[in-house]
Design an enzyme around this catalytic site. Sequence first.
Site, PDB file in Angstrom:
ATOM      1  N   HIS A 143      -9.942  14.194  20.363  1.00  0.00           N
ATOM      2  CA  HIS A 143     -10.485  14.224  21.715  1.00  0.00           C
ATOM      3  C   HIS A 143     -11.991  14.448  21.683  1.00  0.00           C
ATOM      4  CE1 HIS A 143      -6.241  15.310  23.384  1.00  0.00           C
ATOM      5  NE2 HIS A 143      -6.339  14.049  22.984  1.00  0.00           N
ATOM      6  N   TYR A 182      -3.147  17.979  16.076  1.00  0.00           N
ATOM      7  CA  TYR A 182      -3.339  16.555  15.827  1.00  0.00           C
ATOM      8  C   TYR A 182      -3.583  16.289  14.339  1.00  0.00           C
ATOM      9  CZ  TYR A 182      -3.573  15.329  20.798  1.00  0.00           C
ATOM     10  OH  TYR A 182      -3.272  15.110  22.119  1.00  0.00           O
ATOM     11  N   ARG A 185      -4.992  23.162  22.196  1.00  0.00           N
ATOM     12  CA  ARG A 185      -4.099  23.632  23.251  1.00  0.00           C
ATOM     13  C   ARG A 185      -2.676  23.850  22.749  1.00  0.00           C
ATOM     14  NH1 ARG A 185      -4.098  17.972  24.135  1.00  0.00           N
ATOM     15  NH2 ARG A 185      -2.094  17.124  24.871  1.00  0.00           N
TER      16      ARG A 185
END
Length: 977
Positions: free
Chosen positions: A275, A284, A338
């Site tokens: 991101h 990720y 997150r």
Amino acid sequence: MPDIFRRVSRRQFVTGVGGLTAVSMLSPVVTSEARADTAPTEDTFAAMRARWSDYLTGGQIDLSDPVLANAAATVGTEAEQHMPLIDRSAGRIRVFTDLPLTEVDSAGSPEGIRDTFLRMRALALAYATAGSGYHQDPGLRADLLEALETCNQTFYNETQQEFGSWYVFEIAATKAITDVCTLVYDHIPKEALARYMAAIDHFVPDPRYCYPPDSDLYRLSTGANRIDLCQAIALRGMLEQDVDRIGAARDALAEVLVYSTRRDGVYQDGSFVQHQFVAYNGAYGGTFLGGNARHMVLLAGTPWEFSVAERQFMFDAVDKAFHPLIYSNETMDFVRGRAASRRGIGGHGLAMVHHTLTLADTADAATAARWRSTCQGWLDRMAFQDPLSGSVQETVAIKSLMDDASVPPAPEMTGHYLFNGMARAVHRRPGWALAIAMASQRIAFYETLNGENHHGFHTGNAATYLYTDDDGHYADEYQPTVDPYRIPGTTVDKAPLPNRPWGAYPRPENATWAGGTVLDDFAVIGTEVDALTSPLRGKKSWFCLDEYVVALGSGITARPHQDLAPAADAHVRSGEHADRNYGSEPSLTLKAAGSHYAREAYLAFDISAVEGEIVAASLHLYAKVDEGTHGETDLDIHRVDGEWAEGTITWNNRPAVGDPLGSVHVDHALKWCSTDVTSYVQERAGQPARLSFALTQRSPDGPGPFTSVVGRAGNAIWRPYLRLELADTSEATTPSHIETIVENRNLHADGVNTLIVDGVEQSPQQGWSAELDGVGWAHLEDVGGYVFPGGTSLSARREERTGSWAQINDKAIGEEGEAPITRRYLTLWFDHGTDPVDQTYAYLLVPGASIERTAELATNTGEVQILANDANRQAVRVPRLGITAVNFWVPGTIAGITVEQPCSVMIRERGGELSAAISDPTQQPGSLSFSLARAGYRTAAGGHNGVSATVARRLVSVRVDTRGTDGATHTAVFRRH
């Protein structure tokens, strides 16, 4: 059938050969170049399907082993939860009665689609896993085939448009469908399979891209998302024996098996960014690592297998990007984004162990042995979680390793690991590790997205994470119970914040310094305090040494302030719209272009009610580039002396603008940005009350990208504001209460760890708090010591804190996620008071130290010498180690070290040798230089290209070309002979 494609027996797959793990069936290394001319056959695809099926299910599990039998049974237990919800009615439009699938039925939410596919995959695993209780069950098989057909007929087909979330349609759905189809492959009619695969092609025509091709958001996929898309398309190609689709996936995969230099991907220094602004090795990044491990399994022995260079890239990534960020098999929270706020997905790295073991089966013998020993050590030290509690394939692999007495457990790695690409650092010493999370204009404080991580405000705001032999500290309900305003290491404004106060990826407005210098196993790290929506500013440094870390803070300032909303704003547009007024628009649009499309914006503020001396003023804008997915631009802020009105201003009647007062840099992600306008505001303070600014886009090379700024009619929390910092507090000013958090330790449900301060045991009672003066040292049982050079005032508290996962993550909303959780915390902090000016702090963190050693360090004033701790320099000398380290926030001289640019420096003298290291944590292109007043050194050597080291009489000097080095450390060595 060629031997290389021959399926290994299920028994071999499970037990391996000579203690290898569950993926030992991978073929000997054969480069894709060597096999490029080998045409795939039906046997090729059959072998791929068998490998993938065995990877998903663990193969033929030895059910006589109670651990493996339990793991297999757990697969069936999970599936059983979903079976009563299967909709078997005629004409059904849902697979499960409680999960809507169509856009109308779901009111535009795709979560029912996501959860439907996840449940279908769980059912398929139960069907295909021996020992699940449903292995090859014909009734379950019929339900799965009907489910696939219902999905295809109802919504997942070539005519459906995406809604709600691209990820659900392009990744979650495609990965689940291909897994389900693999596991029931022999029972799917060819015509039906073709329709299911055509739907995947419709949603993912090219794995290099995400979002629909006709969407304004259509863009290159990156990082872990690219890996997932490639997996889905490679499997889709396998299922229909489509070499073109596998080739497309393989080509797209190759593009991300190289180092990134900006935005998403793996960096040379081991950073993993997703991101574009978020440190993400642990979430990720885990997908990236595991996805590539799975690709190696799938493509082994085929024309598409990984090349030698690609395998080496992944092997290096394991050592640089993943293993340094795992401690006692716990992936560090500060690289989990997150995902740290997700219930039931703790940091314990069973998946990382599995990925490592999978890759070990493709590595050379020495690397494989080292990795297995590393994993064995992690598993051996796990205490909070059962290492055999993972998925069935994880359990098969992990138990095989744990049962292998020939693999010794390795101790935790030591050293300093600096990740400039993502503003992270890890200092690892025997028995402990300290992780430091920073933010800058390049890297976000935190990520809050899709209703997740509501309270992560300060988790990347110069936060520290101490890892010890208590591997449950972060895993034991830490995220929902910790005080989000008291994260250790941080200096914060205690003002309460709403959820998502600064957007999805908030970054500092002006801070560029995040990083430092590494020398041997030691380091000096620094960052700027640049709080959002608060006037708090300051400097922070950590000197990471052998048994302790010295933490310094300086320039901690948060003056009384008033934030003024615009009294008026508008943008204007040239060309045929030159007489049109846009004063009622919620956004201010800017564009440097030809005469037809140019746009400028105007803002006015009323300062008539401001009382007192204005010390500083800054204009704050919430802005983004709206054109393209990687656009960047600069906006100039001008003074405006002419009059204008919001309801009548147009391009043709707009007032003239003055010279720029400053500028802000804007990119494609919404963010706060600001510029100093003090001189203009102070000049106008005694004049008529209204003052105005104009915003123009700087674009010297032609038309610039469309750029928007939230206006006063937009979202209230993102409107522009003029911040005035005042000399004195008044009723009109907003107070800022500032604290620096030394420690905030999770003591679990019933911990009463003893706290001793200057030799005096403090109260063990919950609710106890104290304001302690003249504190020289403190010690917390089972954690370590804290030393405060020169003595300090220290606040302390024991408390029970109650929270829930649903409070920090919407996806946890439900009976279990909303259940209250209580944990005990022991907190130590410096209270800087309200509206502090130029305050400092200093302490030593001594993990694992005894009470006696802590007290000894406090009385030995020569152990650590703090040479400077101010807004210009933070410097420490440790004579015992021969180390002097300085963060120069501005050019200057200290301890005989002179620098010409802001930089980070560490020198070490021992045995007639002087090592000098320097870096530019701001990562600005250019050069650095420093000189050191030292006599007697005769020879000099640069550590690598770009370093020039010289000796002249009583001076040694280093000059470094920093272009393209991204904040890396540059080292030179001087010798006396």
